[in-house]
Motif scaffolding. Structure first.
Motif, PDB file in Angstrom:
ATOM      1  N   LEU A  83      32.921  16.912  11.608  1.00  0.00           N
ATOM      2  CA  LEU A  83      31.984  15.794  11.654  1.00  0.00           C
ATOM      3  C   LEU A  83      31.617  15.372  13.070  1.00  0.00           C
ATOM      4  O   LEU A  83      30.687  14.592  13.268  1.00  0.00           O
ATOM      5  CB  LEU A  83      32.580  14.591  10.925  1.00  0.00           C
ATOM      6  CG  LEU A  83      32.606  14.710   9.411  1.00  0.00           C
ATOM      7  CD1 LEU A  83      33.239  13.474   8.822  1.00  0.00           C
ATOM      8  CD2 LEU A  83      31.185  14.875   8.901  1.00  0.00           C
ATOM      9  N   LEU A  84      32.380  15.872  14.024  1.00  0.00           N
ATOM     10  CA  LEU A  84      32.125  15.464  15.403  1.00  0.00           C
ATOM     11  C   LEU A  84      31.108  16.376  16.085  1.00  0.00           C
ATOM     12  O   LEU A  84      30.518  16.016  17.096  1.00  0.00           O
ATOM     13  CB  LEU A  84      33.428  15.457  16.200  1.00  0.00           C
ATOM     14  CG  LEU A  84      34.563  14.623  15.571  1.00  0.00           C
ATOM     15  CD1 LEU A  84      35.853  14.823  16.352  1.00  0.00           C
ATOM     16  CD2 LEU A  84      34.182  13.154  15.519  1.00  0.00           C
ATOM     17  N   MET A  85      30.914  17.556  15.505  1.00  0.00           N
ATOM     18  CA  MET A  85      30.002  18.529  16.118  1.00  0.00           C
ATOM     19  C   MET A  85      28.593  17.949  16.130  1.00  0.00           C
ATOM     20  O   MET A  85      28.139  17.351  15.159  1.00  0.00           O
ATOM     21  CB  MET A  85      30.002  19.841  15.336  1.00  0.00           C
ATOM     22  CG  MET A  85      31.369  20.545  15.310  1.00  0.00           C
ATOM     23  SD  MET A  85      32.076  20.879  16.947  1.00  0.00           S
ATOM     24  CE  MET A  85      30.953  22.145  17.511  1.00  0.00           C
ATOM     25  N   GLY A  86      27.928  18.137  17.248  1.00  0.00           N
ATOM     26  CA  GLY A  86      26.564  17.623  17.372  1.00  0.00           C
ATOM     27  C   GLY A  86      26.521  16.146  17.719  1.00  0.00           C
ATOM     28  O   GLY A  86      25.439  15.557  17.810  1.00  0.00           O
ATOM     29  N   THR A  87      27.698  15.512  17.874  1.00  0.00           N
ATOM     30  CA  THR A  87      27.729  14.105  18.279  1.00  0.00           C
ATOM     31  C   THR A  87      28.240  14.044  19.718  1.00  0.00           C
ATOM     32  O   THR A  87      28.630  15.059  20.303  1.00  0.00           O
ATOM     33  CB  THR A  87      28.685  13.269  17.408  1.00  0.00           C
ATOM     34  OG1 THR A  87      30.036  13.573  17.791  1.00  0.00           O
ATOM     35  CG2 THR A  87      28.498  13.600  15.935  1.00  0.00           C
ATOM     36  N   GLN A  88      28.253  12.823  20.260  1.00  0.00           N
ATOM     37  CA  GLN A  88      28.759  12.656  21.626  1.00  0.00           C
ATOM     38  C   GLN A  88      30.231  12.990  21.732  1.00  0.00           C
ATOM     39  O   GLN A  88      30.760  13.200  22.818  1.00  0.00           O
ATOM     40  CB  GLN A  88      28.517  11.212  22.090  1.00  0.00           C
ATOM     41  CG  GLN A  88      27.062  10.963  22.467  1.00  0.00           C
ATOM     42  CD  GLN A  88      26.849   9.540  22.941  1.00  0.00           C
ATOM     43  OE1 GLN A  88      27.462   8.614  22.414  1.00  0.00           O
ATOM     44  NE2 GLN A  88      25.997   9.358  23.932  1.00  0.00           N
ATOM     45  N   GLU A  89      30.900  13.024  20.575  1.00  0.00           N
ATOM     46  CA  GLU A  89      32.346  13.306  20.613  1.00  0.00           C
ATOM     47  C   GLU A  89      32.667  14.795  20.587  1.00  0.00           C
ATOM     48  O   GLU A  89      33.818  15.197  20.693  1.00  0.00           O
ATOM     49  CB  GLU A  89      33.030  12.597  19.437  1.00  0.00           C
ATOM     50  CG  GLU A  89      33.034  11.084  19.602  1.00  0.00           C
ATOM     51  CD  GLU A  89      33.217  10.353  18.280  1.00  0.00           C
ATOM     52  OE1 GLU A  89      34.314  10.440  17.729  1.00  0.00           O
ATOM     53  OE2 GLU A  89      32.240   9.727  17.809  1.00  0.00           O
ATOM     54  N   GLU A  90      31.623  15.619  20.429  1.00  0.00           N
ATOM     55  CA  GLU A  90      31.846  17.065  20.349  1.00  0.00           C
ATOM     56  C   GLU A  90      32.603  17.595  21.569  1.00  0.00           C
ATOM     57  O   GLU A  90      33.596  18.309  21.445  1.00  0.00           O
ATOM     58  CB  GLU A  90      30.506  17.808  20.202  1.00  0.00           C
ATOM     59  CG  GLU A  90      30.661  19.326  20.339  1.00  0.00           C
ATOM     60  CD  GLU A  90      29.346  20.095  20.156  1.00  0.00           C
ATOM     61  OE1 GLU A  90      28.534  19.679  19.302  1.00  0.00           O
ATOM     62  OE2 GLU A  90      29.138  21.088  20.863  1.00  0.00           O
ATOM     63  N   GLU A  91      32.131  17.200  22.754  1.00  0.00           N
ATOM     64  CA  GLU A  91      32.715  17.720  23.991  1.00  0.00           C
ATOM     65  C   GLU A  91      34.215  17.411  24.065  1.00  0.00           C
ATOM     66  O   GLU A  91      35.029  18.287  24.362  1.00  0.00           O
ATOM     67  CB  GLU A  91      31.978  17.115  25.185  1.00  0.00           C
ATOM     68  CG  GLU A  91      32.280  17.800  26.509  1.00  0.00           C
ATOM     69  CD  GLU A  91      31.518  17.161  27.658  1.00  0.00           C
ATOM     70  OE1 GLU A  91      30.335  16.772  27.449  1.00  0.00           O
ATOM     71  OE2 GLU A  91      32.094  17.039  28.746  1.00  0.00           O
ATOM     72  N   ASN A  92      34.538  16.150  23.760  1.00  0.00           N
ATOM     73  CA  ASN A  92      35.932  15.730  23.797  1.00  0.00           C
ATOM     74  C   ASN A  92      36.786  16.489  22.778  1.00  0.00           C
ATOM     75  O   ASN A  92      37.896  16.950  23.064  1.00  0.00           O
ATOM     76  CB  ASN A  92      36.007  14.220  23.545  1.00  0.00           C
ATOM     77  CG  ASN A  92      37.411  13.693  23.717  1.00  0.00           C
ATOM     78  OD1 ASN A  92      38.104  14.107  24.655  1.00  0.00           O
ATOM     79  ND2 ASN A  92      37.844  12.822  22.817  1.00  0.00           N
ATOM     80  N   PHE A  93      36.225  16.653  21.580  1.00  0.00           N
ATOM     81  CA  PHE A  93      36.915  17.390  20.523  1.00  0.00           C
ATOM     82  C   PHE A  93      37.177  18.842  20.942  1.00  0.00           C
ATOM     83  O   PHE A  93      38.306  19.359  20.802  1.00  0.00           O
ATOM     84  CB  PHE A  93      36.077  17.332  19.233  1.00  0.00           C
ATOM     85  CG  PHE A  93      36.497  18.317  18.190  1.00  0.00           C
ATOM     86  CD1 PHE A  93      37.747  18.221  17.571  1.00  0.00           C
ATOM     87  CD2 PHE A  93      35.657  19.369  17.823  1.00  0.00           C
ATOM     88  CE1 PHE A  93      38.143  19.148  16.611  1.00  0.00           C
ATOM     89  CE2 PHE A  93      36.044  20.294  16.870  1.00  0.00           C
ATOM     90  CZ  PHE A  93      37.291  20.186  16.262  1.00  0.00           C
ATOM     91  N   ILE A  94      36.140  19.474  21.480  1.00  0.00           N
ATOM     92  CA  ILE A  94      36.274  20.886  21.905  1.00  0.00           C
ATOM     93  C   ILE A  94      37.338  21.009  22.997  1.00  0.00           C
ATOM     94  O   ILE A  94      38.137  21.949  23.017  1.00  0.00           O
ATOM     95  CB  ILE A  94      34.905  21.430  22.380  1.00  0.00           C
ATOM     96  CG1 ILE A  94      33.935  21.542  21.191  1.00  0.00           C
ATOM     97  CG2 ILE A  94      35.046  22.778  23.080  1.00  0.00           C
ATOM     98  CD1 ILE A  94      34.347  22.528  20.120  1.00  0.00           C
ATOM     99  N   GLU A  95      37.348  20.020  23.895  1.00  0.00           N
ATOM    100  CA  GLU A  95      38.366  20.044  24.962  1.00  0.00           C
ATOM    101  C   GLU A  95      39.781  19.984  24.396  1.00  0.00           C
ATOM    102  O   GLU A  95      40.713  20.526  24.975  1.00  0.00           O
ATOM    103  CB  GLU A  95      38.139  18.895  25.947  1.00  0.00           C
ATOM    104  CG  GLU A  95      37.245  19.317  27.091  1.00  0.00           C
ATOM    105  CD  GLU A  95      36.845  18.148  27.976  1.00  0.00           C
ATOM    106  OE1 GLU A  95      37.612  17.160  28.035  1.00  0.00           O
ATOM    107  OE2 GLU A  95      35.767  18.226  28.586  1.00  0.00           O
ATOM    108  N   GLN A  96      39.913  19.302  23.254  1.00  0.00           N
ATOM    109  CA  GLN A  96      41.235  19.195  22.622  1.00  0.00           C
ATOM    110  C   GLN A  96      41.639  20.495  21.928  1.00  0.00           C
ATOM    111  O   GLN A  96      42.743  20.991  22.112  1.00  0.00           O
ATOM    112  CB  GLN A  96      41.236  18.066  21.559  1.00  0.00           C
ATOM    113  CG  GLN A  96      40.933  16.691  22.101  1.00  0.00           C
ATOM    114  CD  GLN A  96      41.923  16.260  23.174  1.00  0.00           C
ATOM    115  OE1 GLN A  96      43.134  16.409  23.005  1.00  0.00           O
ATOM    116  NE2 GLN A  96      41.423  15.760  24.292  1.00  0.00           N
ATOM    117  N   ILE A  97      40.719  21.059  21.115  1.00  0.00           N
ATOM    118  CA  ILE A  97      41.143  22.166  20.248  1.00  0.00           C
ATOM    119  C   ILE A  97      40.909  23.556  20.839  1.00  0.00           C
ATOM    120  O   ILE A  97      41.628  24.497  20.513  1.00  0.00           O
ATOM    121  CB  ILE A  97      40.449  22.094  18.868  1.00  0.00           C
ATOM    122  CG1 ILE A  97      38.910  22.201  18.999  1.00  0.00           C
ATOM    123  CG2 ILE A  97      40.818  20.803  18.149  1.00  0.00           C
ATOM    124  CD1 ILE A  97      38.367  23.459  18.442  1.00  0.00           C
TER     125      ILE A  97
END
Lengths: 399, 399
Positions: free
Chosen positions: A276-290
């Protein structure tokens, strides 16, 4: 015939190009260089090559954060969000999984009106989308028949050379048509012209499967093989059943999503966590985590060698992965003594089989050497036997 | 012991240095380069070497007009008039004749009060000097006993390397003493350390002549020989009677004036024509007229080989004419595989006997080459076997 708006491309541009040191360096790897002095970098040539068959807004470049700025400069009509930054180097499978997840989110947005403002979960764990009653389906509930979910994707490197671009596009369009109608993973195999030991090979079956009966020139793949030794490469070349593995893949979003889910869950599951985070402003942060937690694994090893629905289109459109000085040498115009001089003016005496690549406008006198790489760029000089080029990486690391 | 004020030096700095291409180029030949990265050019090192024994105002640099500005920049305490410009390249004899004529005019000015304002001829053809009754003598009427006419002159190249400078100066001072007391042409012969084929040799007589009986270590010269082949060079080295011809000469003004007059009148007569113009504003114009008419002839051939009053001081102060990449290679510190790297950081793999000279701060990886010259400067690269370096001039002319 697929619609252009349903075509997507993923360009992998994260390589650090250490094999072409000093011409290509970590600060500016080879995909960003005007390799042949044409005025366009390899990346620019790659993007331009796809423009007639893929809309620019459907192009995605996966790279390292360090190269984001240079990409925006080189491809000014690209939006920042189309550059997907890998926080770590994890080979091609996680790279492609990331791009796939991003495109999937984009298609869901387009199909279901899902935006960053209205995402949410229902009580039973299904994903819902709020404002106007639009609903984001769960992983298995996507309606793949929706027109917006028809995404045909070509994956290619940013630093390969393709000489016959029209022939290339005809091949890609044929593959798009094929994968839009079949749950097939399609790869482009290059007709070999020499017993090259620097490439992987694809063995294919000349008898056709049902899926490609109506598609002339598309064959089931029997095996992928690693780089062979010279003896083996000669056997491959003679047999006629082997093609060079170009690393150009074509598939449908649904097909590749399912392939990741079933064949490479250790990667797919990482990306599902933040669907659900993909394509949102949180995508970058999420990708950095996983992303750093993904295994280091190639798409060939992780998907292609395991899947049973892999097909190949034997192709010949003047392709080279430009992966070695040797391949660049092979591709380039030679003088009477088989010397190659790129970008600059070199005068040869008692010299043969050399490749000389200097900064534009430079001059050189080369006497008494054979089969050497002589390259100079940005205050760095390399003199090395062509046969020893695989050691350049190591030399550079010692510098 | 001669007085310092009577010591003069003539530094020849007209070479175009094409043998060290691309490190040295016609725009900036090797004498103007910081050859060893010490912060001083070879010319600056040459001038500095003479400072303790020759007053700066007695130093003259003979060169091409193109290099006047760079010399003034490199030696800021030099007056413009101390740079003597050759309008054509005519080898060393005319070059030295010009410097001799200039120093002679200077000594006459100092001895006879001769200035550009008061020069003139008497009716009988003798040169007179007007204003205060001072008189410029005719060619044979100079009173050489006047203190101002005692000029001891050392002639040297601007682009040689001398490691032991104090030892060098001791030798020159000894030669000054010798030539101030004897009508001797003195040359410095280097004790050979290898059968070098790139140098001319001087054979000397170990029995002494009267003139040098009281000067230990000064011997009459028997012959000058051209560059020998290797076999001959080995014989020379073994015999102990041969020295390298350094091209460093020491003589008195009177002695060299007379030597030119008697042994090389075709040169000396050209300069006599304008004797009165030397040291005046008209000197330059006069030299432009007569210099190109001088024969192209070396001081060795024109004077040294013909004179019967030539002496040699066997010397060893770490000298090299730096005339070849080979000599630079010999002089330089080598790594365990006999590779030389100057100015820059070179990493060698399976490489031996190479000399690598790059622009300061550059880095290089050198693999798989042997006995090569690898040099880079100002956008020009040279890769050439050390054994073929005599062809570099030709290569450059073809560029």
């Amino acid at each position: 015939m697929t619609k252009k708006e349903n075509n997507y491309c993923v360009i992998m541009a994260g390589g650090i190009g250490s094999r072409f040191w000093p011409f290509s360096r970590e600060e500016k790897p080879k995909q960003f260089l005007d390799f042949f002095g044409t005025g366009r970098s390899l990346l620019q040539m790659t993007v331009d090559r796809f423009r007639p068959i893929v809309p620019i807004e459907n192009m995605f470049i996966v790279t390292n954060i360090a190269y984001k700025q240079i990409i925006l400069e080189q491809i000014p009509d690209l939006q920042e969000g189309q550059i997907l930054c890998e926080p770590a180097r994890r080979n091609t499978a996680p790279c492609i999984a990331y791009a796939t997840a991003h495109i999937r989110a984009l298609c869901l947005q387009r199909a279901y009106g899902y935006t960053k403002a209205n995402k949410g979960f229902t009580k039973d764990g299904k994903l819902t989308v709020g404002s106007e009653g639009s609903q984001l389906p769960g992983y298995l509930d996507i309606d793949w028949t929706k027109p917006e979910m028809q995404a045909n994707i070509v994956v290619a490197a940013s630093d390969h050379l393709i000489l016959e671009e029209e022939k290339f596009r005809e091949t890609i369009v044929k593959a798009f048509d094929f994968v839009s109608e079949h749950k097939a993973i399609c790869t482009l195999g290059m007709q070999p012209t020499r017993p090259e030991t620097g490439y992987g090979y694809i063995q294919f079956l000349k008898s056709t499967k049902d899926e490609c009966a109506m598609y002339e020139g598309i064959y089931p793949v029997k095996t992928f093989t690693e780089k062979p030794n010279l003896e083996m490469a000669k056997v491959f070349l003679q047999s006629g059943d082997f093609l060079w593995n170009s690393g150009i893949f074509v598939w449908n979003l649904q097909t590749i999503s399912e392939a990741f889910r079933y064949l490479l869950p250790e990667v797919a599951d990482r990306f599902r966590e933040g669907e659900l985070l993909m394509g949102t402003q949180e995508e970058e942060n999420f990708i950095e985590q996983i992303f750093p937690k993904c295994p280091n694994i190639s798409i060939d090893y992780g998907i292609m060698e395991k899947a049973d629905n892999v097909f190949v289109i034997p192709s010949s459109f003047g392709w080279s992965d430009l992966g070695t000085w040797g391949s660049l040498y092979e591709l380039s115009a030679k003088d009477a003594n088989s010397n190659v001089s790129l970008h600059s003016e070199a005068h040869f005496y008692e010299a043969k089989g050399n490749i000389v690549v200097l900064e534009k406008g430079k001059k050189a006198i080369i006497q008494g050497v054979e089969d050497m790489i002589i390259a100079e760029e940005g205050g760095k000089l390399l003199v090395c036997k062509k046969s020893e080029e695989q050691r350049i990486k190591q030399f550079v690391s010692e510098l």
